[in-house]
Scaffold this motif. Sequence first.
Motif, mmCIF file in Angstrom:
data_model
loop_
_atom_site.group_PDB
_atom_site.id
_atom_site.type_symbol
_atom_site.label_atom_id
_atom_site.label_comp_id
_atom_site.label_asym_id
_atom_site.label_seq_id
_atom_site.Cartn_x
_atom_site.Cartn_y
_atom_site.Cartn_z
ATOM 1 N N GLN A 1 61.933 42.741 25.669
ATOM 2 C CA GLN A 1 62.683 41.755 26.440
ATOM 3 C C GLN A 1 61.766 40.651 26.968
ATOM 4 N N THR B 1 61.000 38.291 24.161
ATOM 5 C CA THR B 1 62.149 37.414 23.921
ATOM 6 C C THR B 1 62.249 36.328 24.983
ATOM 7 N N ASN B 2 62.056 36.712 26.244
ATOM 8 C CA ASN B 2 62.156 35.739 27.330
ATOM 9 C C ASN B 2 61.043 34.695 27.259
ATOM 10 N N THR C 1 61.964 32.226 24.571
ATOM 11 C CA THR C 1 62.984 31.308 25.078
ATOM 12 C C THR C 1 62.365 30.275 26.004
ATOM 13 N N GLN D 1 64.210 30.037 33.653
ATOM 14 C CA GLN D 1 63.703 30.924 32.618
ATOM 15 C C GLN D 1 62.346 31.505 33.010
ATOM 16 N N ASP E 1 75.849 41.641 23.900
ATOM 17 C CA ASP E 1 75.132 41.028 22.780
ATOM 18 C C ASP E 1 75.920 39.841 22.217
ATOM 19 N N THR F 1 75.908 36.906 24.720
ATOM 20 C CA THR F 1 74.621 36.202 24.764
ATOM 21 C C THR F 1 74.467 35.265 23.564
ATOM 22 N N ARG G 1 74.236 31.169 23.956
ATOM 23 C CA ARG G 1 73.082 30.415 23.454
ATOM 24 C C ARG G 1 73.537 29.317 22.478
ATOM 25 N N THR H 1 71.947 36.702 29.382
ATOM 26 C CA THR H 1 70.723 37.384 28.943
ATOM 27 C C THR H 1 70.304 38.465 29.929
ATOM 28 N N GLN I 1 72.658 41.411 29.684
ATOM 29 C CA GLN I 1 72.428 42.162 28.448
ATOM 30 C C GLN I 1 71.216 43.068 28.577
ATOM 31 N N GLN I 2 70.125 42.527 29.076
ATOM 32 C CA GLN I 2 68.899 43.307 29.199
ATOM 33 C C GLN I 2 69.047 44.424 30.225
#
Length: 488
Positions: A198, A201-202, A205, A226, A411, A414, A418, A435, A438-439
Amino acid sequence: MCAGFTRIFRRATPGACAILLTACVAQPLPPDLPRQVLGLPDTFSRSGSAYVGEQWWRSFDDPQLADLVELALHSSPDLQATYWRLKQADAAAEQARSGFWPRLTGALENTEQRRASSNGFDFSGAENEGNSWSGSLAAAYEVDLWGRVRSGARAAEAGRLAQEENLNTAALTLAAEVSGIWMQLEEQWGQARLLEGQLDTNRKTLRALELRFGSGVSAAADVLQQRQLVEQSTQELDQSRANLEILRAQLAALLGIAPQMLPAVALQYDALPTLPALPDTGIPAKLLLRRPDVKRAQRELLQGHYLARQAWAERLPSLSLSLFFSGGGTSLSDIAEDWLLNLSAAIEGVIFDGGALSAAKRQQQAVEQERWSVFRNAVTQALSEVEQALVNEEAIAARIGHLQERVQLADQITVRQRRAYGLGAVDFLNVLSATNNQQSLERQLLTARRELLENRVTLYRALSGGLQVQDLPQPVAEELEVYRSEDS
């Protein structure tokens, strides 16, 4: 044999219940006997069909868990302390049984006689000096007219059996604690891997947003939000790694070693095991014979019964027999030639003691009543633990089903948020919220799976009849002389 006791048990006193329970120890109780006396149901609310052996932790098919439990049973200081308490109870029971035998004592004495030479006294006479020998044997025996000695021995034996079940309970508790810690370790390892993904991924982003901000496409607030999510993921990852270290320390304490000495098997984590099939819970009344804590309460109830009988016998007169043999002379052989033998019988009883013995009897009767209540409570708690675990397993399984559905929906949400943000249709806050949700759901799902497995450990322990005490590792006595020295 026990079937005939059913009608008696309905009106049984605690003492009678203890005797009947002892008589039935070697064989299963009739289903209606404990149900009528203790109000037990005929069946549990739920049941499966899987068979679970004494070593229930092997049902998870996790070799590392099995190795760790075996290691804990061999090396846990707390379990070893319980074992030595059992040895103390063994010795106490043997001491109590010694009252069935006469007590024999002996003495051998040698006397040298000399006089000081003064005042012109004539020391040539044999009466002024010499060497004499004397010996004696004494035997004493109490005739157990009222069962005082017998009740004391039986109470001590019941105490020994209770301590044996206490050792079994400690072993089961240790196995459950090791299993729980190991599953938490596996979960934290999974959480750390999940958080690492995660966080990656962050960060990706964040880099994309920074590029968009540099191009004037994204707002500064989007980048800051973010970055905050990246910091949150980093914080949670650090905490997960710290939790791993804490759990390793807890596991090491259960094993009786330092965290740095943990075996390699405790550092090799895998995914959480699959939940085994639901076990056959059986007939609730069988808990009377299966659970070691219930059996311990039964032994302690029996001990209280015999202590009350012993207190009753203390008020009655006692009959004792004694024999005394003595002899002596100027040589050692004279002891057997010139001897005296006394044989006596005596009846002794308390005439007045201010009510001390009567109060002691009432005290032990109250102890017996207390232990009967403790025994009933142990059975009630055993049933409650099983029912709670069964209900909780169903609730956690339902929660996992909901979480899995929510993860799939999260999922999809998200991905769409996006896509909409890329088209400028929604604010970045929508993407951030989707997000984060989801995480979070992914981590909650992993935690719920661990809780389901831990709940199964609770169910296995609640249904377990324990291990055979003779199969448990017996610690070797340590040489403690070094700790007794004054310089230590």
